[in-house]
Design a protein around this motif. Structure first.
Motif, PDB file in Angstrom:
ATOM      1  N   ARG A   1       3.375  -1.632  -3.828  1.00 39.02           N
ATOM      2  CA  ARG A   1       3.260  -0.488  -4.745  1.00 39.02           C
ATOM      3  C   ARG A   1       2.592  -0.859  -6.060  1.00 39.02           C
ATOM      4  O   ARG A   1       1.821  -0.098  -6.637  1.00 39.02           O
ATOM      5  CB  ARG A   1       4.672   0.074  -5.005  1.00 39.02           C
ATOM      6  CG  ARG A   1       4.796   1.054  -6.153  1.00 39.02           C
ATOM      7  CD  ARG A   1       3.966   2.309  -5.929  1.00 39.02           C
ATOM      8  NE  ARG A   1       4.027   3.232  -7.051  1.00 39.02           N
ATOM      9  CZ  ARG A   1       3.340   3.084  -8.183  1.00 39.02           C
ATOM     10  NH1 ARG A   1       2.523   2.064  -8.320  1.00 39.02           N
ATOM     11  NH2 ARG A   1       3.452   3.978  -9.145  1.00 39.02           N
ATOM     12  N   ASN A   2       2.874  -2.093  -6.520  1.00 34.03           N
ATOM     13  CA  ASN A   2       2.428  -2.449  -7.854  1.00 34.03           C
ATOM     14  C   ASN A   2       1.235  -3.397  -7.858  1.00 34.03           C
ATOM     15  O   ASN A   2       0.888  -3.976  -8.889  1.00 34.03           O
ATOM     16  CB  ASN A   2       3.596  -3.023  -8.655  1.00 34.03           C
ATOM     17  CG  ASN A   2       4.657  -1.970  -8.927  1.00 34.03           C
ATOM     18  OD1 ASN A   2       4.461  -1.094  -9.775  1.00 34.03           O
ATOM     19  ND2 ASN A   2       5.761  -2.018  -8.179  1.00 34.03           N
ATOM     20  N   GLY A   3       0.633  -3.551  -6.682  1.00 32.89           N
ATOM     21  CA  GLY A   3      -0.605  -4.319  -6.621  1.00 32.89           C
ATOM     22  C   GLY A   3      -0.441  -5.827  -6.652  1.00 32.89           C
ATOM     23  O   GLY A   3      -1.393  -6.561  -6.863  1.00 32.89           O
ATOM     24  N   PHE A   4       0.782  -6.314  -6.442  1.00 32.93           N
ATOM     25  CA  PHE A   4       0.973  -7.761  -6.349  1.00 32.93           C
ATOM     26  C   PHE A   4       0.729  -8.201  -4.901  1.00 32.93           C
ATOM     27  O   PHE A   4       0.751  -7.383  -3.986  1.00 32.93           O
ATOM     28  CB  PHE A   4       2.408  -8.140  -6.758  1.00 32.93           C
ATOM     29  CG  PHE A   4       2.879  -7.512  -8.036  1.00 32.93           C
ATOM     30  CD1 PHE A   4       2.037  -7.449  -9.161  1.00 32.93           C
ATOM     31  CD2 PHE A   4       4.160  -6.972  -8.144  1.00 32.93           C
ATOM     32  CE1 PHE A   4       2.472  -6.861 -10.350  1.00 32.93           C
ATOM     33  CE2 PHE A   4       4.604  -6.385  -9.323  1.00 32.93           C
ATOM     34  CZ  PHE A   4       3.759  -6.318 -10.429  1.00 32.93           C
ATOM     35  N   ALA A   5       0.526  -9.493  -4.704  1.00 36.48           N
ATOM     36  CA  ALA A   5       0.415  -9.979  -3.323  1.00 36.48           C
ATOM     37  C   ALA A   5       1.711  -9.619  -2.591  1.00 36.48           C
ATOM     38  O   ALA A   5       2.801  -9.786  -3.147  1.00 36.48           O
ATOM     39  CB  ALA A   5       0.187 -11.485  -3.303  1.00 36.48           C
ATOM     40  N   PRO A   6       1.605  -9.127  -1.366  1.00 35.54           N
ATOM     41  CA  PRO A   6       2.776  -8.555  -0.696  1.00 35.54           C
ATOM     42  C   PRO A   6       3.970  -9.490  -0.592  1.00 35.54           C
ATOM     43  O   PRO A   6       5.107  -9.040  -0.615  1.00 35.54           O
ATOM     44  CB  PRO A   6       2.248  -8.185   0.696  1.00 35.54           C
ATOM     45  CG  PRO A   6       0.782  -8.023   0.542  1.00 35.54           C
ATOM     46  CD  PRO A   6       0.363  -8.950  -0.556  1.00 35.54           C
ATOM     47  N   LEU A   7       3.728 -10.785  -0.460  1.00 32.90           N
ATOM     48  CA  LEU A   7       4.841 -11.707  -0.258  1.00 32.90           C
ATOM     49  C   LEU A   7       5.231 -12.460  -1.545  1.00 32.90           C
ATOM     50  O   LEU A   7       5.939 -13.468  -1.492  1.00 32.90           O
ATOM     51  CB  LEU A   7       4.537 -12.676   0.888  1.00 32.90           C
ATOM     52  CG  LEU A   7       4.192 -12.021   2.236  1.00 32.90           C
ATOM     53  CD1 LEU A   7       4.056 -13.076   3.331  1.00 32.90           C
ATOM     54  CD2 LEU A   7       5.243 -10.992   2.651  1.00 32.90           C
ATOM     55  N   THR A   8       4.795 -11.931  -2.681  1.00 30.80           N
ATOM     56  CA  THR A   8       5.165 -12.547  -3.961  1.00 30.80           C
ATOM     57  C   THR A   8       6.679 -12.657  -4.078  1.00 30.80           C
ATOM     58  O   THR A   8       7.407 -11.709  -3.764  1.00 30.80           O
ATOM     59  CB  THR A   8       4.639 -11.686  -5.142  1.00 30.80           C
ATOM     60  OG1 THR A   8       3.234 -11.502  -4.979  1.00 30.80           O
ATOM     61  CG2 THR A   8       4.931 -12.363  -6.479  1.00 30.80           C
ATOM     62  N   ALA A   9       7.143 -13.801  -4.505  1.00 28.08           N
ATOM     63  CA  ALA A   9       8.578 -14.099  -4.697  1.00 28.08           C
ATOM     64  C   ALA A   9       9.314 -14.260  -3.371  1.00 28.08           C
ATOM     65  O   ALA A   9      10.524 -14.448  -3.360  1.00 28.08           O
ATOM     66  CB  ALA A   9       9.277 -13.039  -5.548  1.00 28.08           C
TER      67      ALA A   9
ATOM     68  N   ALA B   1      12.351  -4.603   0.714  1.00 28.54           N
ATOM     69  CA  ALA B   1      12.259  -3.817  -0.523  1.00 28.54           C
ATOM     70  C   ALA B   1      11.272  -4.472  -1.489  1.00 28.54           C
ATOM     71  O   ALA B   1      10.443  -3.798  -2.113  1.00 28.54           O
ATOM     72  CB  ALA B   1      13.639  -3.683  -1.164  1.00 28.54           C
ATOM     73  N   MET B   2      11.372  -5.800  -1.574  1.00 23.99           N
ATOM     74  CA  MET B   2      10.477  -6.514  -2.490  1.00 23.99           C
ATOM     75  C   MET B   2       9.021  -6.425  -2.018  1.00 23.99           C
ATOM     76  O   MET B   2       8.109  -6.281  -2.842  1.00 23.99           O
ATOM     77  CB  MET B   2      10.922  -7.980  -2.609  1.00 23.99           C
ATOM     78  CG  MET B   2      10.231  -8.774  -3.700  1.00 23.99           C
ATOM     79  SD  MET B   2      10.372  -8.027  -5.353  1.00 23.99           S
ATOM     80  CE  MET B   2      12.143  -8.196  -5.643  1.00 23.99           C
ATOM     81  N   GLN B   3       8.810  -6.509  -0.701  1.00 23.27           N
ATOM     82  CA  GLN B   3       7.435  -6.291  -0.197  1.00 23.27           C
ATOM     83  C   GLN B   3       6.910  -4.933  -0.664  1.00 23.27           C
ATOM     84  O   GLN B   3       5.760  -4.804  -1.053  1.00 23.27           O
ATOM     85  CB  GLN B   3       7.418  -6.316   1.339  1.00 23.27           C
ATOM     86  CG  GLN B   3       7.361  -7.697   1.960  1.00 23.27           C
ATOM     87  CD  GLN B   3       7.246  -7.601   3.483  1.00 23.27           C
ATOM     88  OE1 GLN B   3       8.261  -7.485   4.155  1.00 23.27           O
ATOM     89  NE2 GLN B   3       6.038  -7.637   4.018  1.00 23.27           N
ATOM     90  N   CYS B   4       7.766  -3.937  -0.594  1.00 24.54           N
ATOM     91  CA  CYS B   4       7.339  -2.587  -0.994  1.00 24.54           C
ATOM     92  C   CYS B   4       7.019  -2.542  -2.488  1.00 24.54           C
ATOM     93  O   CYS B   4       6.018  -1.943  -2.908  1.00 24.54           O
ATOM     94  CB  CYS B   4       8.426  -1.570  -0.651  1.00 24.54           C
ATOM     95  SG  CYS B   4       8.688  -1.369   1.124  1.00 24.54           S
ATOM     96  N   ILE B   5       7.873  -3.169  -3.295  1.00 23.61           N
ATOM     97  CA  ILE B   5       7.588  -3.229  -4.740  1.00 23.61           C
ATOM     98  C   ILE B   5       6.237  -3.909  -4.978  1.00 23.61           C
ATOM     99  O   ILE B   5       5.418  -3.436  -5.763  1.00 23.61           O
ATOM    100  CB  ILE B   5       8.714  -4.001  -5.481  1.00 23.61           C
ATOM    101  CG1 ILE B   5      10.008  -3.182  -5.481  1.00 23.61           C
ATOM    102  CG2 ILE B   5       8.288  -4.368  -6.899  1.00 23.61           C
ATOM    103  CD1 ILE B   5      11.196  -3.885  -6.133  1.00 23.61           C
ATOM    104  N   ASN B   6       6.022  -5.019  -4.271  1.00 24.47           N
ATOM    105  CA  ASN B   6       4.763  -5.755  -4.444  1.00 24.47           C
ATOM    106  C   ASN B   6       3.565  -4.906  -4.061  1.00 24.47           C
ATOM    107  O   ASN B   6       2.572  -4.832  -4.793  1.00 24.47           O
ATOM    108  CB  ASN B   6       4.787  -7.038  -3.599  1.00 24.47           C
ATOM    109  CG  ASN B   6       5.714  -8.091  -4.178  1.00 24.47           C
ATOM    110  OD1 ASN B   6       5.959  -8.134  -5.386  1.00 24.47           O
ATOM    111  ND2 ASN B   6       6.265  -8.939  -3.313  1.00 24.47           N
TER     112      ASN B   6
END
Lengths: 337, 337, 337, 337
Positions: B326-334, B319-324
């Motif tokens: 979707r919102n232009g963050f690096a995919p594995l952020t956090a 889910a967090m990968q998807c949020i990242n």
């Protein structure tokens, strides 16, 4: 052949009892019962306890009529909740059955104890008085005469078997209370759904600190105060108790060893195995009727380790030892070999 | 900073999500919610999930007013039951929130599927149509545009990440259905009391044979029939899938390896680690966001092993990968480092 | 009373055999042996296997003189390494003992097999030819006549007991190879120190992909190719096999059930328990001699689950079934009740 | 950025250290070393510790030349055997590095102690004198000035963090020695093959009764005698200590609670979480840097429970706290969030 019924046969202890009765050359399984409104009524016991499949496939009957049990049973085993045993034991006793109660309802000869630790006022002072505490290695004379045996709790069994030889020989300085730390497998909590028993929630932890009901049971039957801290462990079966106590002045390591050996000098008759200075190991006793006890002395302190299978020596196999002793069978019949 | 609320925060997945949002440099925890009549309402999340103590001690609020959530949230994470997500997702979507749904309510674009496998008739055909399936390594283009992401199931994640490269490259003979055997930790059943989850009852066994709802999810998104047999394992976290499939005529071992490498050639951007001919091992992925995949070829068959943490790559970290994404963050952020 | 010696008695299987012989009304424990230079020589078996304490405390003798064994033994049980059984079996056979070999040294009637899978060239073609494969429920006629029984491997037992009824009845389409996934407890690797068996390293994972020696054993005795993938599980005992196979055209679910029932219609004589459409569960068979088998059919596929205790039905109790059959005792003597 | 090398990086603690250094904003991983003749030399650390794959794939270098380490390192972490640390620490110290030693070689300021409990005569009295005991919550002033920190043992950390507040406040009657029972996960024995660590042999049991080397470490740093009984538990990580002690006359439950709160009043700076009257639970601390402490008072006794992750607060994360304190970083940098 003595006809034997098990009340509360759906639980883990009930299943063990059923398998033992089946193996016993002098007992016959008369009936397996659950409470009247149990969802398990009507199922085969092997539906709940798959390991019994093909060995004990008898149905769990709803206990609607105690007279029917009385009519078909010489021996009644109560593997029921404390409150249920409290009500049922007098009925079966008055009808003349031998009763072996695995609950805590008749273990301590004090009314107050039940109000404080079990949440009900005891109604049967006479039967409470009559009940023999079934610590098999220590009370066999009384058990031999008894119509009614209150089988000890699991932790009290592990703790008392280790401490009694030293107390009986006067080797402890009980001014300093013995410290009993014990870890039990999850089956000690019974067969039921709860968050505390949920697989993902189980994790080594203490519980019932200073207020577990087995503390006064231990103290009452040892005749000395103790500090008892139970723990939940991440395994299914077994109890390991580690006990630290202070020796009376001048007690030698040899005196400790002699007291242990003297107390448990009949291996074939007693379900205790002495390990000397080795520490008890859970895995050696699980699925056996034995209590393994090891000890070490240093200066004025002794550390004892005591391991049992909580469902066997801590419940069902100790009940069977009591049945055997009461009825003149070899004490470990159906338990070893 | 994007304000992020978690609905259904009392469960194991909810707790993982809370910890991740906390670590995320661009997300802010707006609120933790449970259902209105939950017994957990009002408690701190760390009362239920002790590992969060001192890190996330926020209260679990009863979800009485979705408008309050909307007003304080850019992103809504639904870690709720399928039926609850089915009702809530449209509300938050219509209010303009980004919604990431971890339930099964919007994963398969077929009304019938829900009636047959989830026991309710789907009411939101339009949102079902709109929902992007959040298999992060394969759908990132769509996820980047999505307001609504249906995060894949745990078993489907493990299975698809292993099979998709071979199917995409046309290397499988799907006349013979791939056989997917998978074992999941008990946390896959959620945080609740039940006999099936009870510590003493957990034992390796298959369940849902031929009728688990993840089978059609896998088939639908792979575009091919499969046989899927889930198992319960005696551990808390993790899924290991072992997959046996038939290769198309003439496919070489090298072709298989090349397809795997081509699919997952961006280690820092993708949460897949390729093991080559080594087999995946549960312990290497538990508490990580990674899917480990190994494979071997012999004759016309390939065997793949694929391991994930069911609560992370199988739910919250995906889910967090998807949020990242979707919102232009690096995919594995956090998720790593 | 038949005098029975156990060679390789220090391992997990050896300990189980010793306990069984002790319980057996027609067998007598003649001797427990370990290899000449074993560090365990001279120890009591109960020092290594604490659960035997007070039940079997016999010493582990170094095997320095096979003639001494021959002179005191009617039956020799070989719980030894493959290479060791390969050397010892002929010696005891030529001396006239009944030999039950639990190793893999005489299971498959092909010389090449040993070179390829066991790393040694077989030297005893005649004994290899003579050896009866001890799959008790299927080979009892031959076992009854045998001097020499090669007890099947653990995985092959679980797999064959499930598949044989369907193959024997011609219900499978073996053009598509049956897929056998199985998970074994760590005791399958024997009693020894190794990194792979180290507590902290054990984690669910596949191993021996496409090249485990039990694959050709299964194929040879089933008479059909199979794909077999073993796994290591995070538990001590037990094997669960999940088998996916394709049915021949037109085979009905009823035909499958009938084949299973026909094969295992003698519950008291056979150690197989049929579960119908329920899935086998590890915990139900651990510490029992049983193989539990469940099955489900959908369309053209059948999924079977088969569970055994790897140390019992997968080794020692199957050996004991063979001894019983060979010597005219009830097949499950010393194994149930 | 401070360059940081890890000596002994192949073990469980080494792997944790590597992951922490990687996460640390002010540290840089300079090198991972193993002993010169280690079979692991040349392998990537992630080959041994699969969870690090894709995160730390650096090679384990053989430690052939300490000068090379000195030249590239501001900080040296010794996760080596006691004897090895004893030899290496002086070398790195004399070269001017900060040294954080996780072994027992410099923890107790007594030569005799090493002869008796560690089996070697200590050769470096001066460095032994110089070493600061790294119990982070209690020695931060000294750590801040130190070139050389001896990181406490795992059991001593759990025990001291619970007992020190009460001893410091003078609340205990130490005439009766505190009784410390503790259970450790198997990783406490290190990464190696041995029968004792073998999966099938692990079972809850006491060991080192009256003679574990952590008993004098605890006594020396508490300044009072204790009885310490360690146990091996059937889990990979974590330590739970249950401590029973006698209160000085007149000490109230409130006084105990106040002492605990006073000692640990800086949650963000200290890695202790106070649970009040709740008991500590292993699962809440595993994979965290925290020590959870609960307590209960009854009459003249207090029972404390204290839980840590043995590899983190019991080793690597406490070392990192010391590094942080020494170098002026926030104490929990790289450990939380």
């Amino acid at each position: 052949m003595l006809n034997t019924s098990i009340i509360g046969a759906s639980g883990y202890t009930g299943a063990e009892l059923a398998a033992m009765v089946l193996k016993h050359p002098h007992l016959q399984l008369a009936g397996l019962y659950v409470s009247e409104n149990s969802l398990d009524a009507g199922k085969a016991i092997s539906e709940l306890h798959g390991q019994l499949r093909g060995r004990v496939d008898l149905p769990l009957q709803p206990l609607t009529d105690t007279a029917a049990v009385v009519n078909t049973s010489d021996i009644v085993l109560l593997a029921t909740a404390h409150e249920v045993s409290h009500e049922l034991a007098p009925i079966f006793l008055e009808a003349g059955c031998q009763v072996f109660d695995l609950s805590g309802a008749f273990r301590v000869k004090s009314d107050d104890f039940y109000t404080q630790y079990y949440g009900f006022a005891h109604q049967y002072a006479q039967w409470l008085d009559e009940a023999v505490y079934g610590l098999a290695e220590w009370n066999s004379d009384a058990i031999r005469q008894a119509q009614f045996v209150a089988v000890p709790g699991c932790y009290p069994t592990a703790a008392q078997l280790a401490l009694k030889p030293l107390l009986a020989a006067g080797l402890l300085d009980t001014q300093q209370w013995p410290v009993i730390n014990a870890v039990s497998g999850v089956s000690g909590a019974g067969r039921k759904a709860s968050m505390a028993n949920s697989f993902c929630e189980v994790s080594l932890q203490a519980y019932g600190v200073f207020n577990h009901r087995h503390q006064p049971e231990i103290s009452a039957h040892l005749g000395t105060d103790v500090i008892f801290t139970p723990h939940l462990g991440n395994f299914k079966r077994g109890i390991l108790a580690t006990i630290t106590a202070r020796l009376a002045a001048g007690v030698t390591p040899e005196a400790v060893s002699e007291a242990m050996s003297a107390a448990y000098h009949q291996p074939g008759e007693q379900a205790v195995r002495l390990l000397g200075h080795q520490a008890a190991r859970l895995q050696d006793v699980v699925n056996t009727c034995f209590c393994d006890i090891g000890w070490q002395v240093q200066g004025q302190h002794v550390i004892l380790t005591s391991a049992i299978d909580n469902l066997l020596k801590g419940a069902s196999s100790q009940a069977m030892q009591c049945i055997n002793i009461r009825n003149g069978f070899a004490p470990l019949t159906a338990l070893v070999g």
